[in-house]
Every structure is written in structure tokens, then in C-alpha cells.
Design an enzyme around this catalytic site. Sequence first.
Site, PDB file in Angstrom:
ATOM      1  N   LYS A   1       0.860  -1.233  -0.043  1.00 39.09           N
ATOM      2  CA  LYS A   1       0.065  -0.147  -0.105  1.00 39.09           C
ATOM      3  C   LYS A   1       0.612   1.362  -0.093  1.00 39.09           C
ATOM      4  CE  LYS A   1      -4.517  -1.717   1.636  1.00 39.09           C
ATOM      5  NZ  LYS A   1      -5.589  -1.242   2.635  1.00 39.09           N
TER       6      LYS A   1
ATOM      7  N   LYS B   1      -5.037  -9.280  -6.869  1.00 35.76           N
ATOM      8  CA  LYS B   1      -6.401  -9.459  -6.312  1.00 35.76           C
ATOM      9  C   LYS B   1      -7.278  -8.534  -6.642  1.00 35.76           C
ATOM     10  CE  LYS B   1      -6.071  -7.485  -2.003  1.00 35.76           C
ATOM     11  NZ  LYS B   1      -6.304  -7.292  -0.580  1.00 35.76           N
TER      12      LYS B   1
ATOM     13  N   LYS C   1     -10.967  -3.002  -4.286  1.00 35.46           N
ATOM     14  CA  LYS C   1     -11.719  -1.789  -4.287  1.00 35.46           C
ATOM     15  C   LYS C   1     -10.703  -0.822  -5.042  1.00 35.46           C
ATOM     16  CE  LYS C   1     -13.553  -2.905   0.388  1.00 35.46           C
ATOM     17  NZ  LYS C   1     -13.554  -2.280   1.856  1.00 35.46           N
TER      18      LYS C   1
HETATM   19  P1  AMP Z   1     -11.251  -5.046   3.023  1.00 35.14           P
HETATM   20  O1  AMP Z   1     -12.137  -4.493   1.928  1.00 35.14           O
HETATM   21  O2  AMP Z   1      -9.768  -4.774   2.757  1.00 35.14           O
HETATM   22  O3  AMP Z   1     -11.777  -4.187   4.346  1.00 35.14           O
HETATM   23  O4  AMP Z   1     -11.552  -6.394   3.192  1.00 35.14           O
HETATM   24  C1  AMP Z   1     -12.690  -6.909   3.857  1.00 35.14           C
HETATM   25  C2  AMP Z   1     -12.448  -8.642   3.764  1.00 35.14           C
HETATM   26  O5  AMP Z   1     -12.418  -9.103   2.429  1.00 35.14           O
HETATM   27  C3  AMP Z   1     -11.282  -9.252   4.360  1.00 35.14           C
HETATM   28  O6  AMP Z   1     -11.320 -10.273   5.096  1.00 35.14           O
HETATM   29  C4  AMP Z   1     -10.419  -9.488   3.072  1.00 35.14           C
HETATM   30  O7  AMP Z   1      -9.530 -10.417   3.661  1.00 35.14           O
HETATM   31  C5  AMP Z   1     -11.548  -9.846   2.273  1.00 35.14           C
HETATM   32  N1  AMP Z   1     -11.072  -9.568   0.866  1.00 35.14           N
HETATM   33  C6  AMP Z   1     -10.767  -8.489   0.234  1.00 35.14           C
HETATM   34  N2  AMP Z   1     -10.213  -8.607  -1.238  1.00 35.14           N
HETATM   35  C7  AMP Z   1     -10.567  -9.863  -1.240  1.00 35.14           C
HETATM   36  C8  AMP Z   1     -10.311 -10.747  -2.585  1.00 35.14           C
HETATM   37  N3  AMP Z   1      -9.818 -10.453  -3.742  1.00 35.14           N
HETATM   38  N4  AMP Z   1     -10.279 -11.991  -2.391  1.00 35.14           N
HETATM   39  C9  AMP Z   1     -10.774 -12.487  -1.257  1.00 35.14           C
HETATM   40  N5  AMP Z   1     -10.859 -12.051  -0.110  1.00 35.14           N
HETATM   41  C10 AMP Z   1     -10.759 -10.598  -0.001  1.00 35.14           C
END
Ligand code: AMP
Length: 333
Positions: free
Chosen positions: A114, A198, A201
Site C-alpha cells: 500500500k 487480487k 476496491k
Molecule cells: P477490506 O475491503 O480490505 O476491508 O476487506 C474485507 C474482507 O474481504 C477481508 O477479510 C479481506 O481479506 C477480504 N477480501 C478483500 N479482497 C479480497 C479478495 N480479492 N479475495 C478474497 N477476499 C478478499
Amino acid sequence: MKKKIFSGVQPTGNLHLGNYLGAIKNFVSLNNDNKNECIFCVVDLHAITIAQDSITLRENIRETVATFIACGIDPKKSIIFNQSKVAAHSEAAWILSCVARMGWLNRMTQFKEKAGKDKENASVGLYSYPVLMAADILLYDSTHVPVGNDQKQHLELCRDIAQKFNNDFKVENFFKIPEPLIQKEFSRIMSLKDGSKKMSKSETSDLSRINLTDGNDQILNKIKKAKTDSLPIPSTVKELNDRPEARNLIGIYSSISDSTLESSIQKFSGKNFSDFKENLSEILIDKLSPISDEIKRLLKEKSYLDEILEEGSKKAENIASKKIREIHDIIGF
Ligand code: AMP
Ligand code: TRP
């Protein structure tokens, strides 16, 4: 014994299929099991480690709650709240930052990714982000933490911090050592445009992800344009090894249809991707359109969403304030 489940999602907008299949789908099944006590936190303090616009942040907090509920989390069964409303999170994060070691944080790959090349200009919060995450988990004596694969390293750090605190202050078992709950297959959903990145967002191209608020036409279009290769669908899982885009799409199909990679491959073996993509779009639309409609409906009910957060925050505050008082005692404040 009851499992105590805790997880967090950042209110940074564009919640996508990766969030759903990697994490939120699992939250829902844990919420449905009456043997569990679940807490799902909208981690707004984590969100501000990267600059946010205040109006958008407020909207994204509500949208995250709406998404939890639309996906099937029941606010009567599980606590849903936002992190900033329970001051113990920030306080415990400070205390735990005096326990965590620089060397441990220096190994965190998410910070490196990041912060990119301009590390000097990253916020201090982005660096100490995993310590706040440890505070979130440890304040509630959480036993299990459902997350996507990308959070595995942060969970290990949390366990190290808990263990060091228990050892340093000679308070065996004070902090519970939490277990990660990571999906076995497809814990990492990749970008539709590049199977080595991956789904995220923050990726600039919207075609790289399926947002949980996408309409049917958008889903159709994104799957149609998703990158594949020129070979047909193979007959064994092994043959997907060097085909990241093919593997990702078949993985998404398996995960959303609750089947194994093996059985999906059997079903489509020998077919070309255009046939497969039609099936994939169909099932995605089938599963996601009720969620997307419900998110949009709930977003109009701002006061309902605010009430859920307020009630959830009171319940969370009750648990966390007790734990922070015990921490004070142990430290000598
Ligand atoms: P975040 O949007 O970073 O707060 O992520 C929220 C949850 O979604 C966390 O448990 C992440 O590990 C999961 N997550 C985010 N992106 C992915 C992805 N591309 N594949 C699988 N899990 C994800
Ligand atoms: N860091 C997690 C992510 O980006 C979000 C998070 C914050 C979290 N606190 C947590 C997840 C506690 C699990 C438990 O996805």
C-alpha cells in the site's frame, strides 16, 4: 463452548465479489449458527489510514452496514457497529503498539504494497494498521476471525502480540489467542483483468471487479470482457496451474455455487470459455441481484442503518470497556 467470532471490513466503497466470497459469505454462515456469538465491525479507523473525503466516508459506512444486512447478517443475532464509536479500540491500539516490535511490523507485506515506492510519505497509521486490528480482535476475547487470505499475516501478528502481552505481564490466557478462519479453496479472488492481482476496491478499472451493487447488465458485460486464454476448459484441476485467469473464473463459479473446483471442471471440461461465461454470468446474477437490490433499498433507510450502528456500538462498548479496565489494572495505570 461458544465460538466468539470477530471480523472487520473497511468502509472504503466498492465492496466487491472478492469481499463477498472471501469474507462476507462466511460471516453469514457463522451468523446463522446459533452456537456462535458474532461481532462484525465497520472499521472506519482503519479506513482513514489513507485519506478519505468526509461525506463519502459517512456514506460508505452506511453502505457497508447495508451490505452486511443485504448479504444475510441479522443485526438481531450479531453485533454490527463502527469502530470509531468505541474508544477502547484506539486506546488498546496504543497500548499494544508498545508491545508489538518494529521488526514484526517491518515484515508486513500489506504495508509495503500500500505504501508503494513513497514509504516516507505513508501515514504512520498505515504502518501501525495491524496493531489496531489486533486491538479490535483481542478486546472481545475473539476465538475465531473469518478473513480473506490477504489478512493471514495480520492475524499471525495479532497472535504474537497477544502472546507477548500475556508473557510480559505474566497473565496467562488474559488475551485469547484467536484462530483465523480462511476459506480453503478460493480465499483469494483475483482481478477479472489480470489473474495475478487480487480483486480490489482501489483498482482504477471498474471492469476488474464485480461490485455488489452492480446491475445485471454490468455483470454480464464484465464477465464477457473478463480476460481468459485461448485453450478450452481442461479436465483436471492440475491443468489450471499456469492459467491464472481460467483458474480464477472457474474458482468464482465454484465458490458462488458452493461446489468444488473438481466438480466445476467436470461440468465444463472441453467446453470453450464463451459457453462457460454464459453459465457464470447466470449464476452470478442469480445470487447477486437480490443482494444488490436490497443494498439499494436499505441505503434509502438511513435512520434504520444509523440505529443499527448505534445499538451495536452500545453492546460493543459494554464488552470492550470492561476489557480495557482489566488492561489498565494489569499495566498499573
Ligand atoms: P477490506 O475491503 O480490505 O476491508 O476487506 C474485507 C474482507 O474481504 C477481508 O477479510 C479481506 O481479506 C477480504 N477480501 C478483500 N479482497 C479480497 C479478495 N480479492 N479475495 C478474497 N477476499 C478478499
Ligand atoms: N484489515 C482488515 C482488512 O483490510 C479489516 C479488519 C480490521 C479486520 N480489523 C479487523 C478483520 C479485525 C478481521 C478482524 O480486510
